[in-house]
Design a protein around this motif. Structure first.
Motif, short mmCIF file in Angstrom:
data_model
loop_
_atom_site.label_atom_id
_atom_site.label_comp_id
_atom_site.label_asym_id
_atom_site.label_seq_id
_atom_site.Cartn_x
_atom_site.Cartn_y
_atom_site.Cartn_z
N ASP A 1 -1.23 -0.02 -2.99
CA ASP A 1 -2.41 -0.37 -2.20
C ASP A 1 -2.90 0.86 -1.45
OD1 ASP A 1 -0.74 -0.01 0.02
OD2 ASP A 1 -0.24 -2.14 0.13
N CYS A 2 -4.04 0.75 -0.81
CA CYS A 2 -4.68 1.91 -0.17
C CYS A 2 -3.81 2.50 0.95
CB CYS A 2 -6.05 1.51 0.37
SG CYS A 2 -7.27 1.16 -0.93
N ALA A 3 -3.17 1.62 1.74
CA ALA A 3 -2.34 2.12 2.84
C ALA A 3 -1.19 2.97 2.32
CB ALA A 3 -1.82 0.95 3.66
N SER A 4 -0.58 2.54 1.22
CA SER A 4 0.53 3.30 0.64
C SER A 4 0.03 4.57 -0.02
CB SER A 4 1.29 2.44 -0.36
OG SER A 4 1.89 1.31 0.27
N LEU A 5 -1.14 4.49 -0.72
CA LEU A 5 -1.66 5.69 -1.38
C LEU A 5 -2.01 6.78 -0.38
CD1 LEU A 5 -3.96 4.23 -4.19
CD2 LEU A 5 -1.68 5.22 -4.41
N ARG A 6 -2.38 6.40 0.82
CA ARG A 6 -2.70 7.41 1.83
C ARG A 6 -1.45 8.16 2.31
NH1 ARG A 6 -6.88 3.60 3.45
NH2 ARG A 6 -8.93 4.61 3.17
N GLN A 7 -0.27 7.66 1.93
CA GLN A 7 0.96 8.38 2.24
C GLN A 7 1.24 9.49 1.25
OE1 GLN A 7 2.98 7.82 4.99
NE2 GLN A 7 1.31 6.45 5.61
N VAL A 8 0.47 9.52 0.13
CA VAL A 8 0.73 10.53 -0.90
C VAL A 8 -0.48 11.41 -1.18
CG1 VAL A 8 2.46 9.04 -1.97
CG2 VAL A 8 0.11 9.00 -2.84
N ALA A 9 -1.67 11.05 -0.67
CA ALA A 9 -2.87 11.84 -0.97
C ALA A 9 -3.94 11.62 0.09
CB ALA A 9 -3.41 11.46 -2.36
N LYS A 10 -4.82 12.61 0.21
CA LYS A 10 -6.01 12.49 1.05
C LYS A 10 -7.09 11.82 0.22
CE LYS A 10 -5.11 16.63 3.85
NZ LYS A 10 -5.63 17.96 4.23
N LEU A 11 -7.49 10.63 0.62
CA LEU A 11 -8.46 9.84 -0.14
C LEU A 11 -9.82 9.89 0.55
CD1 LEU A 11 -6.25 6.68 -0.85
CD2 LEU A 11 -6.43 8.78 -2.21
N PRO A 12 -10.93 10.07 -0.22
CA PRO A 12 -12.27 10.07 0.40
C PRO A 12 -12.61 8.70 0.98
CG PRO A 12 -12.41 10.10 -2.00
CD PRO A 12 -10.98 10.30 -1.67
N SER A 13 -12.30 7.68 0.25
CA SER A 13 -12.44 6.28 0.68
C SER A 13 -11.60 5.47 -0.29
CB SER A 13 -13.90 5.81 0.63
OG SER A 13 -14.39 5.86 -0.70
N CYS A 14 -11.24 4.26 0.11
CA CYS A 14 -10.36 3.50 -0.76
C CYS A 14 -10.56 2.01 -0.54
CB CYS A 14 -8.89 3.87 -0.50
SG CYS A 14 -7.72 2.99 -1.57
N ARG A 15 -10.67 1.31 -1.68
CA ARG A 15 -10.64 -0.15 -1.69
C ARG A 15 -10.01 -0.60 -3.00
NH1 ARG A 15 -14.97 -2.19 -4.66
NH2 ARG A 15 -16.56 -0.64 -5.21
N ASP A 16 -9.55 -1.82 -3.02
CA ASP A 16 -8.86 -2.31 -4.21
C ASP A 16 -9.78 -2.24 -5.41
OD1 ASP A 16 -6.74 -3.25 -5.62
OD2 ASP A 16 -7.05 -5.37 -5.11
N GLY A 17 -9.29 -1.66 -6.53
CA GLY A 17 -10.08 -1.46 -7.73
C GLY A 17 -10.39 0.00 -7.99
N ASP A 18 -10.11 0.88 -7.00
CA ASP A 18 -10.38 2.31 -7.16
C ASP A 18 -9.29 3.00 -7.96
OD1 ASP A 18 -12.73 2.16 -5.78
OD2 ASP A 18 -11.91 2.90 -3.88
N VAL A 19 -9.69 4.08 -8.65
CA VAL A 19 -8.76 4.95 -9.39
C VAL A 19 -9.05 6.39 -8.95
CG1 VAL A 19 -8.00 5.76 -11.65
CG2 VAL A 19 -8.68 3.37 -11.35
#
Length: 788
Positions: free
Chosen positions: A510-528
């Motif tokens: 999920d977005c909260a976990s992905l932010r622990q491994v990368a700097k994301l421009p924006s994130c919502r479910d369905g993004d790659v």
């Protein structure tokens, strides 16, 4: 002089020791207790190699791994064994789930019959823990009924926590599953080997020398208990016609009697300690009493060496004493001690060690004889230098309070006796400082810092196949003591067959976990996202550039990726996934494990369910340290999810197992030596007080305050102890520098360790002094002058 005369004089000395009235047998008993404590520790040391050997043998005998042999087929003599080990409050609990596949399946050592499904047999220590209130949390993890206990032959220590549990259906998990093995016998054809790292061998050598030297010093000091009164008795023998040589042999006979009695008491102390050893645990290590069997050859060496040393030490001590019929000339002012020959011992030690300076581990093994001889010479040099230093210092001490003057005058008259009391502490502290420096200097070679970020997570749980990542993460997140759970499905995919295929790491979270491994421009479910690895400062950028290139190619919209979903290597299977349009760019950062992951980051709804078999779930847990036993609650939850997968507890550093064993052995030995130091010092202090009974009584009769006498006794101990600790620090630092130079290690003084070692020596003296105050107060009575 014939042998018969020698024997006659020695026998007379033995009779004086036991038939000389209260004075004789009290001195013999004190000598025997002092010698016995040293002998007990020597016997314990000679038994340690056998104890370590038995532990290794029993560990090898219960090994249940095929060790790379051909995989066995199910038969009536095979057994499925699954790892079910866990950890309880930093203590390992060894566990196995057993499923016999036939009537001839091998039984584990120490087990009479297989436990029924759902039941378990446990070690006595684990049974005691599970039945106690302290084991409540572990009991939740191991709720199975206890059907029996594991015998001693199946355990490596009396306090080991271990269990075997009956199971069924282990084969359904597949033998490819980590921790499940099919065996037809227990044991390993490859016995454990201690290795031959030269630096580790050097550590072992120095540890043994440092631990045994204080024992030898205390034994030599114990055989000289009551020397002043003994010499007065010898003067009486001169008065009735004995010559000087005969009196020395009679004195040797007295010492021999005390030493032989000390051997007997030492054996008794050892047998008692041997039984006690089975009920205690020191630094996580325990043994059974049967392990502590001394080597017969080494035990025989102790039996001969101790009496011989007692006779030799007594004869050497009397060389500087002139015993005349009307008194002992030692009561006059003795000649000043000479320094030159006392410096030869430490210089000789340095000379033995110097050829190995700069050798390091690349220069081959260190010469064991030179190492042993050099360290012994340096430490013996402490015992040679300390009497000279004490004499030189106390001779210059002047006026002060009455207690100070009494203490100084006593030290000026018998500085040698005071130095002998402190020699053992000085040797122990000097050796401990050198070892601490050696361990501190070489620790970086055997201790590696991990990359885990303990501020973000402290535990990691692997999700078993067939379990939902989301459900498992939810269950763990709701566990007491867990603040947050970061859940990831991780795997690899390629864009085609063959060696030229591009590959990419795929992370689903999920977005909260992905932010622990990368700097994301924006994130919502369905993004790659396509994650690019930016090199750290000072790192080479080549590896990250290659990873970025492959990830960029593999993450192109519309490209088909293949996930390996094979369960059996002989039947490869895969599923496909087409990269959707609108892939966003992201920059990788250090994840909680300290790794920067490139590749493709996918939110759950964008990842097809058919590819779930191609990824593996990992959950990183951030704990609430304010909750007691938070890790135990996590382990209980993880055991319910998968009893064969133990959670990983993150640590900031990992240490080489053999290095850790040597360090633990040092700590265990140091505890024993400190106990011996305290006990021997107390015996020595009581002997000194007994020698001065009439003097103390006379001072009290003349009106001296008890407080003044108590302070004088304290000063008599504190002055030589302070000088001894200063000398020990100097010799210990010198030896530590030389050992570090030998291992080609940068010299660094750990002043905290130096202070802690000297503080430990001083603390032992303080405790002994406090324990000697009650008998001192009893001795300070005017009626002590009464003569019958």
């Amino acid at each position: 002089m014939n042998l018969q005369q020698w024997w006659r004089d020695l026998a007379m000395g033995v009779r004086f020791a036991f038939a000389g009235g209260r004075e004789g047998w009290v001195r013999a008993l004190l000598t025997a207790v002092g010698v016995g404590l040293g002998v007990a520790l020597l016997l314990l040391t000679t038994a340690l190699p056998n104890a370590l050997t038995v532990r290794h043998e029993r560990g090898d005998a219960r090994a249940d791994t095929n060790y790379g042999q051909k995989e066995l087929k199910k038969a009536d003599n095979t057994l499925l064994s699954a790892n079910a080990s866990t950890t309880f409050r930093d203590t390992e609990v060894r566990g196995r789930d057993l499923e016999p596949e036939g009537p001839k399946a091998p039984l584990p050592p120490g087990v009479d019959k297989f436990p029924a499904v759902g039941e378990m047999v446990v070690s006595p220590a684990l049974k005691k823990l599970l039945e106690s209130p302290d084991g409540k949390l572990l009991r939740e993890r191991l709720p199975n009924p206890i059907a029996g206990t594991i015998a001693e032959s199946g355990l490596i220590g009396s306090h080991e926590l271990a269990f075997y549990r009956g199971a069924e259906g282990l084969g359904a998990h597949g033998l490819q599953n980590v921790g499940i093995t099919r065996i037809d016998r227990y044991g390993t054809p490859y016995p454990s080997d201690s290795g031959s790292d030269p630096v580790l061998v050097l550590l072992v050598l120095v540890v043994f020398v440092v631990l045994l030297m204080p024992v030898a010093v205390f034994i030599t000091a114990a055989v000289r208990f009551g020397g002043e009164r003994r010499d007065r008795r010898l003067a009486a023998l001169r008065l009735v016609g004995a010559d000087g040589r005969s009196t020395r042999r009679i004195a040797a006979g007295e010492a021999l009697a005390g030493a032989v009695l000390g051997l007997v008491l030492g054996t008794v102390f050892f047998l008692i300690g041997r039984e006690v050893a089975g009920s205690i645990e020191v630094f996580g290590q325990s043994v059974f009493p049967s392990y502590l069997n001394p080597s017969p050859l080494l035990a025989l060496l102790v039996a001969f060496a101790v009496p011989a040393a007692a006779v030799l030490v007594t004869l050497l001590a009397l060389r500087g004493v002139v015993i005349e019929p009307l008194g002992v000339v030692r009561t006059a002012k003795p000649a000043r001690r000479r320094l030159w020959w006392r410096l030869l011992l430490p210089l000789a030690g340095l000379g033995m060690l110097y050829p190995m300076v700069g050798q390091g581990r690349d220069g081959g093994d260190f010469n064991q004889y030179l190492v042993t001889g050099g360290v012994i010479s340096l430490l013996v040099g402490v015992t040679a230098l300390l009497p000279w230093i004490v004499e030189a210092v106390v001779a210059r001490l002047g006026a002060g309070a009455v207690s100070w003057q009494l203490a100084v005058r006593r030290l000026q008259l018998s500085s040698g006796t005071a130095a002998r009391m402190v020699n053992g502490i000085a040797v122990a502290v000097a050796g401990a400082i050198a070892l601490q420096m050696l361990f501190a200097g070489t620790s970086s070679d055997y201790t590696k810092e991990t990359t885990y970020d303990l501020s973000r997570a402290q535990m990691q749980v692997s999700v078993p196949k067939g379990k939902s990542l989301a459900a498992t993460a939810k269950e763990l997140a709701e566990t007491k003591g867990v603040r947050h759970a970061y859940a990831f499905n991780e795997g690899y995919a390629n864009d085609g067959p063959g060696e030229n295929a591009n590959w990419a790491r795929v992370t689903v979270a999920d977005c909260a976990s992905l932010r622990q491994v990368a700097k994301l421009p924006s994130c919502r479910d369905g993004d790659v996202f396509a994650s690019h690895v930016a090199p750290r400062r000072g790192d080479s950028a080549s590896a990250s550039e290659n990873a970025d290139d492959e990830s960029t190619v593999a993450a192109r919209p519309g490209r088909t990726l293949y996930f390996d979903t094979s369960v059996d290597a002989e039947k490869p299977t895969s599923v496909t996934w087409k990269v959707p349009q609108g892939v966003k760019q992201a920059e990788s950062i250090d994840d909680p494990t300290g790794y920067r992951r490139g590749g493709i980051l996918v939110t759950p709804s964008a990842f097809p369910a058919t590819a779930a078999a191609g990824v593996r779930g990992e959950i990183y847990l951030r704990l609430d340290d304010s909750v007691p036993d938070a890790r135990e609650y996590v382990r209980n939850t993880a055991a319910r999810i998968d009893p064969h997968e133990e959670p990983m507890t993150w640590v900031s550093e990992k240490r080489n197992d053999e290095y850790s064993s040597i360090r633990t052995g040092l700590f265990v030995g140091a505890v024993c030596v400190l106990a011996l130091i305290g006990a021997s010092l107390l015996v020595s202090q009581l002997e000194q007080l007994r020698e001065r009974k009439k003097l103390l009584s006379a001072l009290i009769a003349f009106g001296t305050k008890r407080r003044t006498l108590s302070l004088s006794v304290l000063w008599q101990t504190a002055i030589p102890v302070g000088l001894g600790l200063l000398l020990a620090s100097a010799v210990g630092l010198t030896l530590g520098v030389v050992l570090l130079k030998m291992t080609s290690t940068a010299v660094r003084v750990d002043w905290l360790s130096v202070l802690s070692m000297t503080g430990a020596g001083a603390a032992v003296v303080v405790v002994v002094t406090l324990l000697s105050l009650p008998p001192l107060l009893r001795l300070m009575r005017p009626d002590g002058l009464r003569t019958e």
